[in-house]
Design a protein around this motif. Structure first.
Motif, PDB file in Angstrom:
ATOM      1  N   ASP A   1       9.385  -3.184  16.342  1.00  0.00           N
ATOM      2  CA  ASP A   1      10.456  -3.162  15.346  1.00  0.00           C
ATOM      3  C   ASP A   1      10.076  -2.291  14.149  1.00  0.00           C
ATOM      4  N   VAL A   2       8.840  -2.400  13.677  1.00  0.00           N
ATOM      5  CA  VAL A   2       8.400  -1.570  12.555  1.00  0.00           C
ATOM      6  C   VAL A   2       8.384  -0.099  12.958  1.00  0.00           C
ATOM      7  N   VAL A   3       7.909   0.200  14.150  1.00  0.00           N
ATOM      8  CA  VAL A   3       7.903   1.589  14.632  1.00  0.00           C
ATOM      9  C   VAL A   3       9.339   2.120  14.676  1.00  0.00           C
ATOM     10  N   ALA A   4      10.280   1.303  15.155  1.00  0.00           N
ATOM     11  CA  ALA A   4      11.687   1.736  15.205  1.00  0.00           C
ATOM     12  C   ALA A   4      12.201   2.039  13.802  1.00  0.00           C
ATOM     13  N   TYR A   5      11.838   1.219  12.826  1.00  0.00           N
ATOM     14  CA  TYR A   5      12.275   1.495  11.454  1.00  0.00           C
ATOM     15  C   TYR A   5      11.614   2.765  10.921  1.00  0.00           C
ATOM     16  N   LEU A   6      10.321   2.900  11.133  1.00  0.00           N
ATOM     17  CA  LEU A   6       9.625   4.091  10.641  1.00  0.00           C
ATOM     18  C   LEU A   6      10.222   5.365  11.220  1.00  0.00           C
ATOM     19  N   MET A   7      10.699   5.320  12.459  1.00  0.00           N
ATOM     20  CA  MET A   7      11.319   6.492  13.091  1.00  0.00           C
ATOM     21  C   MET A   7      12.620   6.883  12.385  1.00  0.00           C
ATOM     22  N   THR A   8      13.220   5.971  11.624  1.00  0.00           N
ATOM     23  CA  THR A   8      14.451   6.303  10.875  1.00  0.00           C
ATOM     24  C   THR A   8      14.138   7.019   9.567  1.00  0.00           C
ATOM     25  N   LEU A   9      12.890   7.001   9.142  1.00  0.00           N
ATOM     26  CA  LEU A   9      12.505   7.616   7.862  1.00  0.00           C
ATOM     27  C   LEU A   9      12.207   9.095   8.070  1.00  0.00           C
ATOM     28  N   THR A  10      13.255   9.879   8.162  1.00  0.00           N
ATOM     29  CA  THR A  10      13.094  11.311   8.435  1.00  0.00           C
ATOM     30  C   THR A  10      13.277  12.177   7.197  1.00  0.00           C
TER      31      THR A  10
ATOM     32  N   PRO B  13       2.825   7.891   0.978  1.00  0.00           N
ATOM     33  CA  PRO B  13       4.250   7.532   1.007  1.00  0.00           C
ATOM     34  C   PRO B  13       4.770   7.662   2.439  1.00  0.00           C
ATOM     35  N   LEU B  14       5.688   6.792   2.802  1.00  0.00           N
ATOM     36  CA  LEU B  14       6.205   6.802   4.174  1.00  0.00           C
ATOM     37  C   LEU B  14       7.520   7.573   4.314  1.00  0.00           C
ATOM     38  N   ASP B  15       8.013   8.136   3.227  1.00  0.00           N
ATOM     39  CA  ASP B  15       9.213   8.963   3.322  1.00  0.00           C
ATOM     40  C   ASP B  15       8.921  10.148   4.246  1.00  0.00           C
ATOM     41  N   GLY B  16       9.784  10.368   5.215  1.00  0.00           N
ATOM     42  CA  GLY B  16       9.625  11.469   6.157  1.00  0.00           C
ATOM     43  C   GLY B  16       8.670  11.199   7.299  1.00  0.00           C
ATOM     44  N   VAL B  17       8.125   9.986   7.382  1.00  0.00           N
ATOM     45  CA  VAL B  17       7.134   9.692   8.421  1.00  0.00           C
ATOM     46  C   VAL B  17       7.716   9.838   9.828  1.00  0.00           C
ATOM     47  N   GLY B  18       9.017   9.551   9.980  1.00  0.00           N
ATOM     48  CA  GLY B  18       9.658   9.685  11.285  1.00  0.00           C
ATOM     49  C   GLY B  18       9.824  11.131  11.722  1.00  0.00           C
ATOM     50  N   ALA B  19       9.741  12.057  10.771  1.00  0.00           N
ATOM     51  CA  ALA B  19       9.802  13.484  11.101  1.00  0.00           C
ATOM     52  C   ALA B  19       8.410  14.054  11.356  1.00  0.00           C
ATOM     53  N   ARG B  20       7.390  13.392  10.848  1.00  0.00           N
ATOM     54  CA  ARG B  20       6.008  13.882  10.994  1.00  0.00           C
ATOM     55  C   ARG B  20       5.296  13.305  12.211  1.00  0.00           C
ATOM     56  N   TRP B  21       5.676  12.107  12.628  1.00  0.00           N
ATOM     57  CA  TRP B  21       5.000  11.412  13.724  1.00  0.00           C
ATOM     58  C   TRP B  21       6.004  11.059  14.796  1.00  0.00           C
ATOM     59  N   ASP B  22       5.537  10.952  16.028  1.00  0.00           N
ATOM     60  CA  ASP B  22       6.387  10.430  17.092  1.00  0.00           C
ATOM     61  C   ASP B  22       6.081   8.942  17.266  1.00  0.00           C
ATOM     62  N   GLU B  23       6.816   8.282  18.166  1.00  0.00           N
ATOM     63  CA  GLU B  23       6.635   6.840  18.356  1.00  0.00           C
ATOM     64  C   GLU B  23       5.215   6.489  18.775  1.00  0.00           C
TER      65      GLU B  23
ATOM     66  N   CYS C 242       0.799  -1.230   0.000  1.00  0.00           N
ATOM     67  CA  CYS C 242       0.000   0.000   0.000  1.00  0.00           C
ATOM     68  C   CYS C 242       0.832   1.280   0.000  1.00  0.00           C
ATOM     69  N   HIS C 243       2.061   1.218   0.525  1.00  0.00           N
ATOM     70  CA  HIS C 243       2.873   2.420   0.714  1.00  0.00           C
ATOM     71  C   HIS C 243       4.127   2.406  -0.147  1.00  0.00           C
ATOM     72  N   GLN C 244       4.581   3.582  -0.526  1.00  0.00           N
ATOM     73  CA  GLN C 244       5.883   3.759  -1.155  1.00  0.00           C
ATOM     74  C   GLN C 244       6.879   4.161  -0.084  1.00  0.00           C
ATOM     75  N   VAL C 245       8.087   3.589  -0.172  1.00  0.00           N
ATOM     76  CA  VAL C 245       9.155   3.914   0.769  1.00  0.00           C
ATOM     77  C   VAL C 245      10.443   4.043  -0.041  1.00  0.00           C
ATOM     78  N   GLY C 246      10.930   5.264  -0.200  1.00  0.00           N
ATOM     79  CA  GLY C 246      12.135   5.500  -0.984  1.00  0.00           C
ATOM     80  C   GLY C 246      13.337   4.719  -0.482  1.00  0.00           C
ATOM     81  N   ALA C 247      13.474   4.577   0.832  1.00  0.00           N
ATOM     82  CA  ALA C 247      14.610   3.859   1.416  1.00  0.00           C
ATOM     83  C   ALA C 247      14.554   2.359   1.117  1.00  0.00           C
ATOM     84  N   LEU C 248      13.406   1.883   0.675  1.00  0.00           N
ATOM     85  CA  LEU C 248      13.243   0.461   0.332  1.00  0.00           C
ATOM     86  C   LEU C 248      13.014   0.290  -1.165  1.00  0.00           C
TER      87      LEU C 248
END
Length: 159
Positions: A148-157, A83-93, A65-71
């Motif tokens: 684990d997924v939340v930790a990865y998403l937090m890296t997508l800044t 798209p999930l690019d930048g999701v770690g900058a838009r959302w907190d854990e 369902c989602h696009q992820v540039g890092a993947l």
């Protein structure tokens, strides 16, 4: 021999105490916005394992369902979800955990699966329906998988 038994008992006790820290799906508490501040396991997430879960069609399957540039090296990125690019900058854990556990709480009528929910909705398919009737339904992802997924998403800044 006695030492081996004591060591095995200690390992079983340690494993049990780790299991005791896991919050069961029906015991998860979200705030009024759907955010879940408390870790589901009390253990930090592993971002590398989170990325593996996201690309696995048998686990998270987030790329359906989602696009992820890092993947980008993984095929078949979807366009249904944002798209999930930048999701770690838009959302907190807490917000990301809330979305993973039950996106519908944060975005009513969301089509994103509730990855750590086992009741209060109808899951399609005879296999799921039958297991639910017998009280055997488990969440789509385990509590540590969510962390684990939340930790990865937090890296997508980066956008």
């Amino acid at each position: 021999m006695k030492r081996q038994i004591m060591l095995a008992a200690g390992l079983m006790l340690a494993a049990t105490s780790l299991q005791a820290d896991v919050i069961a799906p029906n015991d998860v508490v979200a705030n009024e916005y759907g955010e879940i501040a408390m870790s589901l396991t009390g253990q930090p997430g592993n971002p590398q394992r989170g990325a593996e879960i996201m690309v696995s069609r048998g686990a998270g399957n987030c790329l359906a369902c989602h696009q992820v540039g890092a993947l980008a090296e993984f095929p078949w990125h979807g366009e249904v979800g944002p798209p999930l690019d930048g999701v770690g900058a838009r959302w907190d854990e807490a917000g990301l955990r809330g979305l993973m556990v039950n996106a519908d709480t944060m975005f009513p009528d969301s089509i994103m699966p509730s990855f750590y929910r086992i009741s209060g909705y109808t899951r399609p398919g005879d296999a799921f329906t039958g297991r639910a009737a017998q009280g055997e339904l488990s969440p789509l992802l385990a509590a540590q998988d969510i962390e684990d997924v939340v930790a990865y998403l937090m890296t997508l800044t980066d956008y």
